[in-house]
Design an enzyme around this catalytic site. Structure first.
Site, PDB file in Angstrom:
ATOM      1  NE  ARG A 138      -3.521   2.143   2.947  1.00 54.10           N
ATOM      2  CZ  ARG A 138      -4.775   2.445   2.586  1.00 54.10           C
ATOM      3  NH1 ARG A 138      -5.424   1.652   1.769  1.00 54.10           N
ATOM      4  NH2 ARG A 138      -5.362   3.546   3.036  1.00 54.10           N
ATOM      5  CB  ILE A 164      -5.561   5.886  -0.900  1.00 53.93           C
ATOM      6  CG1 ILE A 164      -5.458   4.366  -0.860  1.00 53.93           C
ATOM      7  CG2 ILE A 164      -4.889   6.515   0.293  1.00 53.93           C
ATOM      8  CD1 ILE A 164      -4.011   3.846  -0.956  1.00 53.93           C
ATOM      9  CB  SER A 165     -10.951   3.833   0.334  1.00 53.36           C
ATOM     10  OG  SER A 165     -11.679   4.509  -0.653  1.00 53.36           O
ATOM     11  CB  ALA A 166     -10.399   3.698   5.595  1.00 51.33           C
ATOM     12  N   PRO A 167      -8.375   1.228   4.693  1.00 52.06           N
ATOM     13  CG  PRO A 167      -6.258   0.634   5.492  1.00 52.06           C
ATOM     14  CD  PRO A 167      -7.278   1.735   5.546  1.00 52.06           C
TER      15      PRO A 167
END
Length: 684
Positions: A314, A346-349
């Site tokens: 990531r 970038i979205s939260a995991p």
């Protein structure tokens, strides 16, 4: 001096209220929770310790209501009270403990608020060096402090070559710098530096007078442990820092003279320690820890998606971002508009994992992704469809497409193509697709994409119900209509600059504080009038509905979004007199120039703590709107509630919309292009 019945000295501050706060999966306090706690505790002295993935909090007064609110908001998994046992002997006795409490409290608010921000270790070294200099230690005594810290930490592997020289030079700059002269300091920095210097002066006097019960350097090493802990520096990085501090002090004089003389401090700017030693901040370790947390919380469920998360780096898609921030469980903004509002991230995991589990991608699949962002999600998809599959990721901003292409190339994602295009229009020339995934939010179904799905295909679409309430739907064809095979609560940055824009307006509320209101095109709201509505007299209406610890709000939100004409809007922020139902803010119903937001009133009965839901309304029709929302909350609790069966969903577009009806007409939600039906049986 006060003593107990065994003649042991008692510190003068033994009346701290103590609580241990737990977080799901032992993930530790998130930046969001840290900001809430720091803000809510601003009016009293407090200090904290990070321990075992949780937080040990000590305050002057009970904050049970605040912690109950965190649990109710699912920002914490629980908390328990306890007895605070200060490490009096470790800090040199009662007077040394008093010094420690002063510096703990002076540092805690900022250290907590800075959770997850880069530069924590470097700020901590600056502060500790200020304390050590104020004590008056010479170079070798200072080295002994770092050595004592290192002896309490795991062994490290020293770097070699240029990395070693850069790390040592950076550490030398930090330890020889006047921290108060930082040119890029955060608000309150000068006061923190002064507190550490004051503590150093007081410890020096106590030591000179023989009033410390432990060696001065050992006391300073213990201060270093606590300061690094407050700063959120992992134990392995603490060990690396100790090695560097000791090496700077005991290095050969010739080497030490290469950099800044000890008598000539430099004003720091943005120069931080560039490289340390082999530490727990290794990306593979951070990635494995993330996978463990997501698996424990149920976001990662299948071996294929779990393996993709474990193998996809990531941080490679976030160049320049601090490693820990890259793997933290928060979204990372990558682009803002001219007003400073985030328009891509970038979205939260956990959101990424949830959607990938909804998608069900398989080897050989062709996938279209709307919302390229950094390319990280597309890289995960590329792993899932290999061998034989291909992913097209599209975005409306050329700079994002270029960046995603570069990141994907560096990651070796040869089966992924980034394209400049409108996600709502798709890529008909590459259709049909086995899966279409939106990683941006929509206010309606992008109908032009439906014909680009292959038979048996699946559309993953985060779509708003009404207002701010959104869910990630996994739609599959069911004859002429569509059914959901999965539906999860999720919120995404909206579609922009295309055929299906989801336009919203953020309304800052005038007056004190930073409260703002999300509004959308389908809502009936007078945005000019609503700016000042919180300055008008309020009307309060409480229901008999009680939420216990850990009870979800998502089903109440879904119900209100379905039955209220304007749904619910997020209203984050704080201001005097604003009493929202969560620490971050509240959800509000809108009607022209009037709004009504949710609040909670704490209570306790034989079952324990509960929050009694109420409504606070402002505006010309405050009484009517408060009564309407309170009545609907009561109706939800009576007919559906958190103890009833969960809903399912159906969707149709075009002429097929007339085929969809519901037993409860208010659960039929008509949009411009689609009809969404919530099939939600009553309980009992």
């Amino acid at each position: 001096m006060d003593v107990d019945d065994e003649n042991v000295p008692i510190t003068t501050e033994a009346d701290w209220w103590h609580a241990t706060i737990a977080f799901r999966g032992g993930a530790g306090v998130s930046p969001e929770v840290a900001q809430v706690l720091s803000s809510e505790l601003h009016d009293q002295r407090f200090h904290f310790l990070r321990k075992d993935g949780g937080l040990r909090l000590r305050t002057q007064r009970s904050v049970a209501d605040l912690l109950d609110g965190l649990v109710a908001a699912q920002l914490a998994s629980g908390w328990v009270g306890g007895v605070y046992e200060p490490e009096t002997d470790a800090f040199g006795g009662p007077e040394g403990m008093d010094v420690a409490h002063e510096v703990f409290c002076a540092d805690s608010s900022s250290a907590l608020a800075e959770t997850g921000s880069p530069g924590a270790r470097e700020r901590c070294v600056l502060l500790l060096s200020s304390m050590i200099r104020a004590v008056g230690l010479d170079r070798f005594e200072t080295g002994d402090v770092w050595a004592k810290l290192g002896a309490l930490r795991p062994p490290v592997t020293p770097p070699t070559g240029p990395a070693r020289e850069r790390a040592i030079a950076a550490m030398r700059r930090l330890t020889n710098t006047d921290a108060a002269r930082r040119t890029d300091a955060e608000p309150g920095w000068a006061a923190r530096v002064a507190a550490f210097e004051s503590a150093g002066h007081r410890l020096r006097r106590l030591s000179a007078d023989g009033r410390l019960t432990r060696g001065l350097r050992a006391v300073l090493a213990h201060h270093a442990i606590f300061a690094l802990n407050r700063a959120g520096v992992p134990v392995a990085e603490q060990a690396a820092t100790a090695w560097l501090g000791r090496h700077v002090a005991f290095a050969d004089r010739e080497e030490a003279d290469v950099s800044i003389p000890e008598t000539s401090p430099e004003t720091p700017g943005a120069t931080w320690t560039e490289t340390t030693l082999n530490t727990a901040a290794d990306p593979a370790d951070l990635r494995e820890a993330l996978v463990t947390r997501l698996t424990g919380r149920g976001h990662l469920r299948t071996p294929e998606v779990t393996a993709a998360f474990r193998d996809t780096e990531r941080h490679r898609f976030l160049p320049g971002v601090d490693l820990k921030k890259a793997y933290a469980e928060d979204a990372v903004p990558i682009k803002h508009d001219e007003d400073g509002e985030m328009i891509s991230c970038i979205s939260a995991p956990q959101i990424v994992a949830t959607q990938l589990e909804q998608l069900g991608a398989e080897p050989g699949h062709k996938i279209l992704e709307a919302g390229a962002a950094t390319g990280y999600n597309a890289a995960l998809l590329g792993r899932l469809v290999a061998p034989g599959g291909h992913v097209w990721t599209v975005d409306v901003d050329e700079d994002l497409v270029d960046r995603a292409s570069e990141n994907l190339a560096h990651a070796g994602a040869s089966n992924v193509t980034a394209v400049l295009a409108d996600g709502a229009v798709g890529l008909p020339q590459e259709a049909p697709f086995d899966r279409i995934q939106f990683t941006v939010g929509a206010g309606d179904v992008p109908v032009r994409l439906l014909d680009q799905l292959a038979p048996g295909g699946r559309l993953i679409l985060p779509m708003r119900i009404r207002g701010s309430i959104s869910r990630s739907f996994a739609f599959e064809r069911d004859g002429d209509t569509w059914r959901t095979v999965s539906c999860e609560m999720a919120t995404f940055v909206p579609l922009r600059k295309g055929a299906c824009d989801d336009i919203y307006t953020l309304v800052p509320m005038e007056g004190e504080g930073n409260v703002r209101l999300e509004t959308f095109s389908e809502q009936h709201v007078d945005r000019d009038a609503i700016r000042t509505v919180l300055d008008q007299e309020q009307v309060t209406a409480y229901t008999d509905v009680k939420f216990r610890k850990g009870a979800p709000f998502e089903w109440l939100y879904l119900y209100l979004a379905s039955v209220l004409p304007g749904g619910l809007s997020r209203m984050p922020g704080q201001r005097p007199g604003f009493t929202p139902h969560f620490p971050w803010g509240s959800m509000a119903a809108l009607d022209g120039d009037t709004l009504a937001y949710l609040t909670l009133r704490n209570g306790e009965d034989e079952q324990g703590w509960y929050g009694q839901i109420g409504v606070i309304s402002h505006g010309p029709r405050a009484t009517e709107l408060a009564d309407q929302v309170a009545t609907e909350i009561t109706e939800w609790d009576r007919g559906w509630g958190n103890d009833g069966p969960p809903p399912t969903f159906r969707m149709a577009v075009g002429d097929a919309r007339d085929q969809l009806t519901a037993a409860e007409p208010r659960f039929v939600i008509d949009k411009t292009y689609s009809r969404l039906v919530v099939d939600w049986p009553r309980k009992g």
